[in-house]
Design a protein around this motif. Sequence first.
Motif, PDB file in Angstrom:
ATOM      1  N   THR A   1      92.550  14.647  36.060  1.00  0.00           N
ATOM      2  CA  THR A   1      92.527  15.769  35.128  1.00  0.00           C
ATOM      3  C   THR A   1      93.896  16.434  35.007  1.00  0.00           C
ATOM      4  O   THR A   1      94.349  16.749  33.900  1.00  0.00           O
TER       5      THR A   1
ATOM      6  N   ASP B   1      89.010  12.108  30.099  1.00  0.00           N
ATOM      7  CA  ASP B   1      88.793  12.572  31.464  1.00  0.00           C
ATOM      8  C   ASP B   1      87.395  12.176  31.980  1.00  0.00           C
ATOM      9  O   ASP B   1      87.253  11.704  33.108  1.00  0.00           O
TER      10      ASP B   1
ATOM     11  N   ASN C   1      86.417   9.481  35.011  1.00  0.00           N
ATOM     12  CA  ASN C   1      85.441   9.697  36.091  1.00  0.00           C
ATOM     13  C   ASN C   1      84.538   8.474  36.242  1.00  0.00           C
ATOM     14  O   ASN C   1      84.257   8.037  37.361  1.00  0.00           O
TER      15      ASN C   1
ATOM     16  N   GLY D   1      87.958  18.490  36.392  1.00  0.00           N
ATOM     17  CA  GLY D   1      87.566  17.870  35.124  1.00  0.00           C
ATOM     18  C   GLY D   1      86.280  18.443  34.549  1.00  0.00           C
ATOM     19  O   GLY D   1      86.268  18.985  33.433  1.00  0.00           O
TER      20      GLY D   1
HETATM   21 MG   LIG Z   1      87.488  13.977  37.005  1.00  0.00          MG
END
Ligand SMILES: [Mg+2]
Lengths: 129, 181
Positions: A39, B11, B15, B71
Amino acid sequence: MSTKKLTIQELARIREKTKAMTVLRDGAGRAKVTVHMGTCGIAAGARGIMDALLQEIESRAVQDVIVTTSGCAGLCNREPMVTVEIKDRPPVKYAQLTPEKMRRILAEHVLEGRVVAEYALAVGSETMY
Amino acid sequence: MMEDLSLHVLDLAENAVNAGATRVVILINENASRGLLTIRVSDDGRGMTEEVCRRALDPFFTTGQKRTGLGLPLLAQAARQSGGDLTVRSTPGKGTRVAARFRFRHIDRQPLTSMAETMIMLVLGHPEIDFRYRHRRDGRAFRFASHAFFARSCEGSAAGPELIREVRRTLRSGLESIGTT
Ligand SMILES: [Mg+2]
Ligand SMILES: Nc1ncnc2c1ncn2[C@@H]1O[C@H](COP(=O)(O)OP(=O)(O)OP(=O)(O)O)[C@@H](O)[C@H]1O
């Protein structure tokens, strides 16, 4: 989700292609560039760095460089970062990149083997942590 | 901090990549007439335990070693500030589905700037993963499935310049055909 049905030939080609890509990933390529896409990296502009890298590979018609992504490199305030790995050499991390710096790293380090020391953060994988 | 929904999609998909997914489904639905924008990312990765899933939206909660755990909380905040919401459903060993909804015309709704760029990075950065992308926009739709695309694309080097060009061209023109980028 429905997509168009694949023929057997197409399935075979998918297998061949993904195999070819895995071979590249497993070390047959000249170099591997990992763009850190956690991020913090994304927020700092990592997508634009990868875009610059891919555009440069495209315009210079580079054939054997692997581009991939991974999570945060652990230094959020130094993002965007990439790690460059050339066969049989220690990986080099670059920090606070711009598209311009990325293009220079591709030209000098990835293609010609000369580390761009002024942008490099660390040589070897974990030395700075 | 991250003021672009197409970056949040990247993002979310990262993940999924980190969770070991082999297939990632990305659905975008821009429905101006109903005043709603939805983003859904589903994967077949390792999933989360109930405990992890419950804490996944807490700022700085992470199971990664070097990650920051921002995130999902940032996306949840982006959804809430536009009068929408975020839900996470996950089954250990099966996969995860994250869905975010936004009020389309809300003044604080972040723009969806470049899904083409997000998809190009995912498809080329992880050719081993099958990305299934569907983008609906006011009755029109564009679909892209990465492994089916690889099967039909040029014969050149698997990760080389020809493939980059073809992926870029296909995603750009497909999204253009539904009036977006
Ligand atoms: Mg993440
Ligand atoms: N698709 C997924 N599959 C499995 N676990 C997930 C998934 N998405 C999130 N998680 C879990 O939720 C945690 C929090 O996710 P979040 O995206 O907020 O932070 P992060 O990915 O750990 O770090 P950052 O996004 O800041 O780089 C993750 O560490 C992971 O354990």
